[in-house]
Design a protein around this motif. Structure first.
Motif, PDB file in Angstrom:
ATOM      1  N   LEU A   1      29.067  -6.152 -56.414  1.00 49.70           N
ATOM      2  CA  LEU A   1      29.361  -6.802 -57.686  1.00 49.70           C
ATOM      3  C   LEU A   1      28.938  -8.262 -57.545  1.00 49.70           C
ATOM      4  N   MET A   2      28.098  -8.734 -58.455  1.00 44.83           N
ATOM      5  CA  MET A   2      27.716 -10.139 -58.432  1.00 44.83           C
ATOM      6  C   MET A   2      28.266 -10.813 -59.679  1.00 44.83           C
ATOM      7  N   ALA A   3      29.001 -11.891 -59.457  1.00 46.70           N
ATOM      8  CA  ALA A   3      29.557 -12.685 -60.550  1.00 46.70           C
ATOM      9  C   ALA A   3      28.940 -14.078 -60.464  1.00 46.70           C
ATOM     10  N   VAL A   4      28.432 -14.569 -61.581  1.00 48.56           N
ATOM     11  CA  VAL A   4      27.775 -15.876 -61.637  1.00 48.56           C
ATOM     12  C   VAL A   4      28.447 -16.720 -62.708  1.00 48.56           C
TER      13      VAL A   4
ATOM     14  N   PRO B   1      27.991 -21.343 -57.230  1.00 49.99           N
ATOM     15  CA  PRO B   1      27.629 -20.868 -58.562  1.00 49.99           C
ATOM     16  C   PRO B   1      27.861 -19.378 -58.775  1.00 49.99           C
ATOM     17  N   GLY B   2      28.100 -18.657 -57.700  1.00 49.25           N
ATOM     18  CA  GLY B   2      28.330 -17.223 -57.842  1.00 49.25           C
ATOM     19  C   GLY B   2      28.733 -16.599 -56.519  1.00 49.25           C
ATOM     20  N   ILE B   3      29.086 -15.338 -56.586  1.00 53.26           N
ATOM     21  CA  ILE B   3      29.504 -14.614 -55.391  1.00 53.26           C
ATOM     22  C   ILE B   3      29.093 -13.150 -55.511  1.00 53.26           C
ATOM     23  N   ARG B   4      28.780 -12.563 -54.365  1.00 52.50           N
ATOM     24  CA  ARG B   4      28.534 -11.126 -54.275  1.00 52.50           C
ATOM     25  C   ARG B   4      29.732 -10.510 -53.557  1.00 52.50           C
ATOM     26  N   LEU B   5      30.331  -9.508 -54.160  1.00 58.19           N
ATOM     27  CA  LEU B   5      31.463  -8.803 -53.561  1.00 58.19           C
ATOM     28  C   LEU B   5      31.017  -7.381 -53.243  1.00 58.19           C
TER      29      LEU B   5
ATOM     30  N   PHE C   1      32.119 -10.154 -48.693  1.00 64.37           N
ATOM     31  CA  PHE C   1      31.556 -11.019 -49.730  1.00 64.37           C
ATOM     32  C   PHE C   1      30.435 -11.863 -49.145  1.00 64.37           C
ATOM     33  N   ARG C   2      29.632 -12.387 -50.032  1.00 65.50           N
ATOM     34  CA  ARG C   2      28.571 -13.319 -49.678  1.00 65.50           C
ATOM     35  C   ARG C   2      28.339 -14.235 -50.868  1.00 65.50           C
TER      36      ARG C   2
ATOM     37  N   ASN D   1      29.129 -21.888 -43.097  1.00 61.35           N
ATOM     38  CA  ASN D   1      29.022 -20.868 -42.076  1.00 61.35           C
ATOM     39  C   ASN D   1      28.812 -19.454 -42.628  1.00 61.35           C
ATOM     40  N   VAL D   2      28.707 -19.320 -43.929  1.00 64.07           N
ATOM     41  CA  VAL D   2      28.544 -18.003 -44.534  1.00 64.07           C
ATOM     42  C   VAL D   2      27.076 -17.821 -44.910  1.00 64.07           C
ATOM     43  N   ARG D   3      26.529 -16.694 -44.535  1.00 67.50           N
ATOM     44  CA  ARG D   3      25.119 -16.441 -44.855  1.00 67.50           C
ATOM     45  C   ARG D   3      25.030 -15.482 -45.996  1.00 67.50           C
TER      46      ARG D   3
END
Length: 145
Positions: free
Chosen positions: A52-55, A75-79, A128-129, A143-145
């Protein structure tokens, strides 16, 4: 906020579905209304893995970020997670859905789109990313890729 859910098709290819009625809970789970999502529904029956990508699509957020050359928040996140079986929505879930679309229901399109919303699917999130634009957010989530 705009959300889209990517699923895996029978041929192994990706399929992205915009979903406007996604609700997150505090326990790394959520649910979405399963209406108008025929390909997504078919895909998750065979392979429940999704992304799920929320922007954040707010004009103020983007204008301010572009003006100063840095994001104040990601600006957004991928779950990443898995989707459960189709089930009837609870009264509490339907209340959340109706509250989220209440201001739009006076319009003909609002009534057409958001009537008869009665089935949902649960999502269990496993990771998440963040959506990254490194030159404008080197100070965020380093530290998050």
């Amino acid at each position: 906020m705009h959300c889209a859910i990517a699923s895996v098709g029978a041929d192994g290819g990706p399929h992205v579905t915009p979903v406007g009625t996604v609700f997150l809970r505090d326990d790394r789970t959520g649910f979405y209304v399963d209406r108008y999502t025929s390909v997504l529904a078919h895909n998750v029956e065979a392979d429940p893995r999704i992304c799920l990508m929320a922007v954040d699509s707010g004009v103020r957020f983007w204008f301010r970020s572009l003006l100063v050359g840095r994001f104040s928040a990601p600006p957004g996140i991928r779950l990443y997670g898995t989707v459960g079986a189709l089930r009837p929505a609870t009264a509490a879930e339907l209340d959340l859905v109706h509250k989220s679309v209440r201001t739009l229901q006076w319009m003909k399109g609002g009534r057409l789109l958001w009537s008869d919303l009665d089935h949902v699917r649960d999502i269990t999130f496993t990771g998440f990313r963040p959506v990254r634009y490194p030159v404008m957010m080197s100070h965020l989530w380093q530290n998050v890729r």
